[in-house]
Enzyme design. Structure first.
Site, PDB file in Angstrom:
ATOM      1  N   THR A 215       0.821  -1.199   0.000  1.00  0.00           N
ATOM      2  CA  THR A 215       0.000   0.000   0.000  1.00  0.00           C
ATOM      3  C   THR A 215       0.864   1.261   0.000  1.00  0.00           C
ATOM      4  O   THR A 215       1.982   1.217   0.482  1.00  0.00           O
ATOM      5  CB  THR A 215      -0.827  -0.080   1.302  1.00  0.00           C
ATOM      6  OG1 THR A 215      -1.743  -1.136   1.150  1.00  0.00           O
ATOM      7  CG2 THR A 215      -1.534   1.185   1.665  1.00  0.00           C
ATOM      8  N   VAL A 244     -13.217  -4.652   2.430  1.00  0.00           N
ATOM      9  CA  VAL A 244     -12.585  -3.331   2.474  1.00  0.00           C
ATOM     10  C   VAL A 244     -11.714  -3.267   3.715  1.00  0.00           C
ATOM     11  O   VAL A 244     -12.141  -3.665   4.800  1.00  0.00           O
ATOM     12  CB  VAL A 244     -13.660  -2.207   2.512  1.00  0.00           C
ATOM     13  CG1 VAL A 244     -13.013  -0.851   2.729  1.00  0.00           C
ATOM     14  CG2 VAL A 244     -14.490  -2.203   1.229  1.00  0.00           C
ATOM     15  N   GLY A 267      -0.784  -2.069   6.683  1.00  0.00           N
ATOM     16  CA  GLY A 267      -0.692  -3.306   7.447  1.00  0.00           C
ATOM     17  C   GLY A 267      -1.982  -4.085   7.342  1.00  0.00           C
ATOM     18  O   GLY A 267      -2.807  -3.821   6.455  1.00  0.00           O
TER      19      GLY A 267
HETATM   20  N1  ASP Z   1      -3.963  -1.916   4.952  1.00  0.00           N
HETATM   21  C1  ASP Z   1      -4.292  -2.494   3.688  1.00  0.00           C
HETATM   22  C2  ASP Z   1      -5.548  -3.306   3.823  1.00  0.00           C
HETATM   23  O1  ASP Z   1      -5.698  -4.029   4.788  1.00  0.00           O
HETATM   24  C3  ASP Z   1      -3.222  -3.392   3.136  1.00  0.00           C
HETATM   25  C4  ASP Z   1      -1.841  -2.818   3.151  1.00  0.00           C
HETATM   26  O2  ASP Z   1      -1.526  -1.917   3.906  1.00  0.00           O
HETATM   27  O3  ASP Z   1      -1.023  -3.311   2.352  1.00  0.00           O
HETATM   28  O4  ASP Z   1      -6.337  -3.288   2.912  1.00  0.00           O
END
Ligand code: ASP
Length: 349
Positions: A215, A244, A267
């Site tokens: 992300t 989501v 995360g």
């Molecule tokens: N936080 C994002 C989610 O759970 C994933 C990520 O941070 O890579 O959708």
């Protein structure tokens, strides 16, 4: 001896506490450094900017040199795009958007083109944006057409009476706002197809972090003293049922208040939602009087860690102190403050 020993333990403990964080603080924020002498004049940098490209199992040696160089180059480009805005006395919001657009446009990160795939092999993107000055915010969840979801989040904030739009309705709104659309296949890359195949074989809904990518997000303080934060993601590989995560949830993945700080998280979203991570960092500053580094450490290590919530966050406070905190082996990250050299890093140590 009996007096010195506890100090040794304390110093080792303090080193361990900061081993997984980068902190850039102003001259007056390091407490004891000037103890006994005149307090140093606290000079706020004119501006500050931090970005991340996801946190996770990114260990030294796990990336081949070309891939590592490509990440570092793109992080530098994204940081430079945001810094140009701040240097020209633009707003924190514009800087955050400029940095995130560069990372959405790169297929290295889990955002925009090159994002992770759902169980059905499609791309569903989430993004959010918040302005610290007036707590205005906008977000989109589960969009599959708008080329830059962070621009759609901005349009929701600026041109709709709402905060969060989801699914095809959000794409329709983006189209009505004149934003560029792509076919969903445009976002899909071969690397992500193989990643999905592996996840389906193992019957796992995987965090992109488990596969070394992530992300994206940015936080900024501008010369006008205003803060902003934004986050953009494709979520988790092999996700189903319109899942989501925290990234488009104001207070979980993104938060900004001029009263405290601006935060963008990355995360395992389910934990970040349950801990309202981004807002929690700000609340610890506002109500418990913690500085931004202590607040971020407490949330990432004392709250998320014990629950099993892996990830990290970046934050900048209203005095330009920058924190990049994680409980994972690595986080793609970069930061810069006016008059200082930029920091670009991947591994925790
Ligand atoms: N936080 C994002 C989610 O759970 C994933 C990520 O941070 O890579 O959708």
């Amino acid at each position: 001896m009996s007096v010195r020993f506890p100090w040794v333990v304390f110093l080792i403990g303090a080193w361990l506490m900061t081993a997984c964080s980068d902190v850039q603080v102003d001259a007056g924020a390091n407490g004891g450094a000037n103890a006994g002498s005149e307090p140093a004049a606290i000079e706020r940098p004119r501006y500050a900017l931090a970005i991340h490209g996801g946190s996770g199992v990114i260990e030294r040696g796990s990336l081949d040199p070309e891939t590592e160089a490509a990440y570092l180059r793109t992080l530098e480009e994204a940081l430079a795009a945001g810094e140009r805005v701040l240097e020209q006395e633009g707003t924190a919001l514009d800087a955050v958007v400029a940095a995130i657009v560069v990372m959405e446009d790169s297929d290295l990160f889990n955002a925009g083109r090159g994002a992770v795939l759902t169980h059905e092999g499609t791309v569903e993107l989430d993004a959010s944006l918040m302005r610290g000055e007036d707590l205005d915010a906008g977000a989109v969840a589960g969009v599959g057409r708008v080329r830059n979801p962070i621009l759609a989040a901005r349009a929701v904030m600026e041109h709709s009476p709402h905060v969060l739009l989801a699914g095809t309705g959000a794409d329709t709104f983006a189209a009505e706002q004149g934003l560029e659309l792509e076919d969903n296949t445009w976002f899909r890359t071969e690397r992500r197809r193989q990643q999905l195949e592996r996840a389906i074989e193992q019957d796992q809904v995987r965090l992109d972090h488990d596969d070394d990518l992530g992300t994206v997000g940015a936080v900024a303080l501008d010369v006008h003293g205003n803060l902003a934060a934004g986050t953009s993601t494709g979520g988790m590989t092999n996700k189903r049922w319109g899942r989501v995560g925290d990234s488009p949830i104001i207070g979980a993945g993104t938060y900004a208040s001029n009263a405290s700080c601006a935060v963008s998280a990355t995360g395992h979203g389910e934990y970040f939602i349950r801990r309202t991570v981004a807002r929690e960092v700000c609340a610890l500053m506002e109500y418990a009087g913690l500085d931004v580094a202590s607040a971020a450490r407490q949330v990432v290590h004392d709250q998320l860690g014990p629950m099993g919530g892996s990830g990290g966050l970046i934050a900048v406070d209203h005095r330009g102190n920058v924190v990049l905190e994680m409980n994972t082996p690595g986080m793609y990250r970069a930061s810069v403050r006016s008059g200082e050299d930029p920091i670009v890093a991947i591994f925790a140590r």
